[in-house]
Design a protein around this motif. Structure first.
Motif, mmCIF file in Angstrom:
data_model
loop_
_atom_site.group_PDB
_atom_site.id
_atom_site.type_symbol
_atom_site.label_atom_id
_atom_site.label_comp_id
_atom_site.label_asym_id
_atom_site.label_seq_id
_atom_site.Cartn_x
_atom_site.Cartn_y
_atom_site.Cartn_z
ATOM 1 N N HIS A 192 0.837 -1.198 0.000
ATOM 2 C CA HIS A 192 0.000 0.000 0.000
ATOM 3 C C HIS A 192 0.873 1.250 0.000
ATOM 4 C CE1 HIS A 192 -3.697 -2.173 1.135
ATOM 5 N NE2 HIS A 192 -2.953 -2.862 1.972
ATOM 6 N N ASP A 193 0.730 2.057 -1.024
ATOM 7 C CA ASP A 193 1.311 3.406 -1.074
ATOM 8 C C ASP A 193 2.819 3.466 -0.816
ATOM 9 O OD1 ASP A 193 -1.353 4.235 -1.388
ATOM 10 O OD2 ASP A 193 -1.623 4.500 0.762
ATOM 11 N N THR A 194 3.531 2.379 -1.024
ATOM 12 C CA THR A 194 4.985 2.419 -0.839
ATOM 13 C C THR A 194 5.691 1.444 -1.787
ATOM 14 O OG1 THR A 194 6.833 2.166 0.726
ATOM 15 C CG2 THR A 194 4.971 0.713 1.061
ATOM 16 N N LEU A 214 7.946 9.451 -8.708
ATOM 17 C CA LEU A 214 7.131 8.505 -7.954
ATOM 18 C C LEU A 214 7.369 8.678 -6.451
ATOM 19 C CD1 LEU A 214 5.209 6.006 -7.960
ATOM 20 C CD2 LEU A 214 7.257 4.571 -8.037
ATOM 21 N N SER A 215 8.638 8.751 -6.030
ATOM 22 C CA SER A 215 8.928 8.912 -4.591
ATOM 23 C C SER A 215 8.282 10.164 -4.050
ATOM 24 C CB SER A 215 10.421 9.037 -4.301
ATOM 25 O OG SER A 215 11.145 8.217 -5.104
ATOM 26 N N ALA A 216 8.327 11.256 -4.825
ATOM 27 C CA ALA A 216 7.761 12.518 -4.339
ATOM 28 C C ALA A 216 6.246 12.381 -4.152
ATOM 29 C CB ALA A 216 8.081 13.642 -5.319
ATOM 30 N N SER A 217 5.574 11.775 -5.104
ATOM 31 C CA SER A 217 4.112 11.597 -4.988
ATOM 32 C C SER A 217 3.775 10.716 -3.798
ATOM 33 C CB SER A 217 3.541 10.935 -6.240
ATOM 34 O OG SER A 217 3.918 11.635 -7.386
ATOM 35 N N LEU A 218 4.559 9.647 -3.610
ATOM 36 C CA LEU A 218 4.252 8.723 -2.525
ATOM 37 C C LEU A 218 4.521 9.348 -1.159
ATOM 38 C CD1 LEU A 218 5.527 5.344 -4.017
ATOM 39 C CD2 LEU A 218 3.189 6.215 -3.885
ATOM 40 N N MET A 231 -11.778 2.259 -3.090
ATOM 41 C CA MET A 231 -11.161 2.085 -4.402
ATOM 42 C C MET A 231 -9.649 2.029 -4.267
ATOM 43 S SD MET A 231 -11.393 4.361 -7.911
ATOM 44 C CE MET A 231 -13.163 4.327 -8.134
ATOM 45 N N HIS A 232 -9.092 0.916 -4.699
ATOM 46 C CA HIS A 232 -7.639 0.746 -4.707
ATOM 47 C C HIS A 232 -7.190 0.512 -6.146
ATOM 48 C CE1 HIS A 232 -7.572 -0.718 -0.215
ATOM 49 N NE2 HIS A 232 -7.864 0.561 -0.342
ATOM 50 N N ILE A 233 -6.105 1.176 -6.533
ATOM 51 C CA ILE A 233 -5.582 0.999 -7.882
ATOM 52 C C ILE A 233 -4.224 0.302 -7.788
ATOM 53 C CG2 ILE A 233 -4.968 2.128 -10.062
ATOM 54 C CD1 ILE A 233 -7.755 2.927 -9.462
ATOM 55 N N LEU A 234 -4.119 -0.811 -8.488
ATOM 56 C CA LEU A 234 -2.847 -1.541 -8.522
ATOM 57 C C LEU A 234 -2.003 -1.023 -9.675
ATOM 58 C CD1 LEU A 234 -4.469 -5.043 -8.083
ATOM 59 C CD2 LEU A 234 -2.766 -4.100 -6.504
ATOM 60 N N GLY A 235 -0.707 -0.960 -9.468
ATOM 61 C CA GLY A 235 0.200 -0.578 -10.548
ATOM 62 C C GLY A 235 1.210 -1.701 -10.758
ATOM 63 N N TYR A 236 1.436 -2.084 -12.017
ATOM 64 C CA TYR A 236 2.371 -3.171 -12.340
ATOM 65 C C TYR A 236 3.512 -2.673 -13.213
ATOM 66 C CZ TYR A 236 -1.354 -6.205 -10.661
ATOM 67 O OH TYR A 236 -2.309 -6.805 -9.886
ATOM 68 N N PHE A 237 4.681 -3.228 -12.998
ATOM 69 C CA PHE A 237 5.884 -2.875 -13.762
ATOM 70 C C PHE A 237 6.227 -1.398 -13.602
ATOM 71 C CE2 PHE A 237 4.173 -6.610 -15.969
ATOM 72 C CZ PHE A 237 5.288 -7.430 -15.919
ATOM 73 N N ILE A 238 6.128 -0.903 -12.387
ATOM 74 C CA ILE A 238 6.462 0.497 -12.156
ATOM 75 C C ILE A 238 7.978 0.641 -11.994
ATOM 76 C CG2 ILE A 238 4.262 1.214 -11.146
ATOM 77 C CD1 ILE A 238 5.560 0.754 -8.407
ATOM 78 N N ASP A 239 8.473 1.809 -12.383
ATOM 79 C CA ASP A 239 9.875 2.133 -12.152
ATOM 80 C C ASP A 239 9.991 2.645 -10.718
ATOM 81 O OD1 ASP A 239 12.411 3.087 -11.976
ATOM 82 O OD2 ASP A 239 12.130 4.721 -13.412
ATOM 83 N N TYR A 240 10.342 1.723 -9.819
ATOM 84 C CA TYR A 240 10.295 2.082 -8.396
ATOM 85 C C TYR A 240 11.452 2.966 -7.970
ATOM 86 C CZ TYR A 240 13.246 -2.087 -8.193
ATOM 87 O OH TYR A 240 14.228 -3.018 -8.411
ATOM 88 N N ARG A 241 12.371 3.239 -8.893
ATOM 89 C CA ARG A 241 13.462 4.155 -8.553
ATOM 90 C C ARG A 241 13.161 5.582 -9.006
ATOM 91 N NH1 ARG A 241 16.239 -0.346 -10.559
ATOM 92 N NH2 ARG A 241 17.202 -1.578 -8.903
ATOM 93 N N SER A 242 12.011 5.783 -9.625
ATOM 94 C CA SER A 242 11.675 7.109 -10.157
ATOM 95 C C SER A 242 11.532 8.151 -9.036
ATOM 96 C CB SER A 242 10.365 7.007 -10.955
ATOM 97 O OG SER A 242 9.630 8.205 -10.851
ATOM 98 N N ASN A 243 12.167 9.316 -9.237
ATOM 99 C CA ASN A 243 12.087 10.391 -8.235
ATOM 100 C C ASN A 243 10.698 11.004 -8.183
ATOM 101 O OD1 ASN A 243 14.755 10.143 -7.444
ATOM 102 N ND2 ASN A 243 15.465 11.528 -9.073
#
Ligand code: AMP
Ligand code: ZN
Ligand code: FE
Ligand code: FE
Length: 288
Positions: free
Chosen positions: A41-43, A90-94, A76-88
Motif C-alpha cells: 500500500h502506497d509504498t 514517484l517517490s515525491a508523490s508517494l 477504491m484501490h488501484i494496482l500498478g504493475y511494472f512500475i519504475d520504483y526508482r523514479s524520483n
C-alpha cells in the motif's frame, strides 16, 4: 510457454503484510509461482529487496504498488504493475500520500483511547516493524489485548469505515492515482472491484468506464475477496472493454490469516501468459 501460476497482489512488512520481501518470495517459490507482483500500500520501499530475492530464487517479481484513492461510499484501490520504483517523481508523490497516513494514525489511537480502549500509536508501530503503519496493525494490537476476537471483529467494532475509531485520511483522486502509476511507466488495474460497493451493474460500468478514460488498463477479476459469480462478472467486464483481466490473492500473511499466497478462487483462470502480454504492452505501448 505461457503456463505457470502467478499471483499479482501481495503485501510485505513494508506495508501491512507479515512477511519481509525475501520471505514472501521464498514462499512464492515454495508454492511454485512463476511470477509474483509485490503490491504494498502506497509504498515501493520493499521492491528492491523483493526483486533481488526473485532473481536469486528464480521467481519473476513484478514491481508493483496498491494506491488507495478517494472514493465514496466504498473503497477504491488501484494496482500498478511494472512500475519504475526508482523514479524520483514517484517517490515525491508517494511521500505526500504517506504523510496523510502518518497524520491519521495518531488520530486513530486517540479515538480508541476515548472509547476506553488503550491502544497506543507505539504499539501499532511495534506491530508494523520497519514498515508503515496501517489499520491492520491496530487490529493486531486490539486482538492481542483482547478487545476483539479476531481481525474481522476489530474492523467491525472499531476500524472499518463508519466504525467509531475510523478516521478518514486524505487520499489522492482516482485520476491522480492512475497518473502516478502511468508516470512511473506502469499498468494500472482496478483492485478488488467488489469493494467499490456499486449498487447495480450499470453503476459499476459507469465507474469502470470513467476509470478507463482516465488511463486504467486492467481489472482484478480474480481475488480472494470475490466470489465465483463476481469473478465471472468482472472477467466479462474486462473482456468487453478490452483491458487486462488480472488477479491476485491480496496475501498479507498473518495479518489476513485466511488467505494463502496464490489463492484467488479455484475458478481463477490466470497464467503466465498475462504477464507476457503486459510486458509486451509496456514495451510497445500499443493496445491491450
Ligand atoms: P489502511 O491502509 O490503513 O486504511 O488499511 C487498509 C487495510 O485494512 C487493507 O489491507 C485491508 O485488507 C484491511 N481492511 C480494510 N477493511 C477491513 C475489514 N472490514 N476487515 C478486515 N480487514 C480490512
Ligand atoms: Zn493491506
Ligand atoms: Fe486493497
Ligand atoms: Fe491489497
Amino acid at each position: 510457454m505461457n503456463s505457470g501460476k502467478i499471483d499479482l497482489h501481495s503485501h510485505t512488512t513494508y506495508s501491512d503484510g507479515s512477511f519481509p520481501p525475501a520471505d514472501l518470495v521464498a514462499l512464492a517459490r515454495a508454492k511454485e509461482l512463476k511470477a509474483l507482483a509485490v503490491t504494498d500500500h502506497d509504498t515501493v520501499a520493499g521492491l528492491a529487496e523483493a526483486v533481488a530475492a526473485g532473481e536469486k530464487m528464480g521467481v519473476e517479481v513484478i514491481p508493483g504498488i496498491e494506491i488507495s484513492v478517494d472514493y465514496s461510499p466504498g473503497t477504491m484501490h488501484i494496482l500498478g504493475y511494472f512500475i519504475d520504483y526508482r523514479s524520483n517523481t514517484l517517490s515525491a508523490s508517494l511521500k505526500e500520500i504517506q504523510g496523510a497516513r502518518n497524520r491519521r494514525n495518531p488520530e486513530i489511537a486517540k479515538r480508541l483511547k476515548a472509547l476506553g480502549v488503550p491502544v497506543t500509536m507505539e504499539e501499532a508501530s511495534t506491530e508494523s516493524g520497519e514498515g508503515q503503519v496501517g489499520r491492520p496493525h491496530f487490529a493486531q494490537v486490539l486482538v492481542k489485548k483482547g478487545f476483539a476476537r479476531d481481525h474481522e471483529e476489530a474492523f467491525e467494532k472499531f476500524l472499518k469505515k463508519g466504525a467509531p475509531a475510523y478516521v478518514e485520511k486524505r487520499r489522492v483522486l482516482p485520476e491522480e492515482g492512475i497518473r502516478i502509476i502511468e508516470e512511473a511507466g506502469g499498468i494500472a488495474s482496478l483492485a478488488h472491484p467488489n469493494q467499490l460497493g456499486a449498487a447495480t451493474e450499470e453503476e459499476f460500468y459507469r465507474i469502470f468506464d470513467k476509470l478507463i478514460t482516465l488511463g486504467l488498463k486492467g481489472i482484478e477479476a480474480f481475488s480472494s475477496c470475490q466470489t465465483e459469480a463476481e469473478s465471472a462478472f468482472y472477467q466479462e467486464a474486462g473482456r468487453k472493454r478490452g483491458v487486462f483481466v488480472t488477479g491476485g490473492s491480496d496475501f498479507h500473511g498473518a495479518l489476513k490469516p485466511d488467505v494463502g499466497l496464490g489463492e484467488m478462487g479455484k475458478w481463477a483462470s490466470l497464467d503466465y501468459g498475462l504477464v507476457e502480454a503486459m510486458k509486451k504492452f509496456i514495451g510497445k505501448k500499443g493496445t491491450v
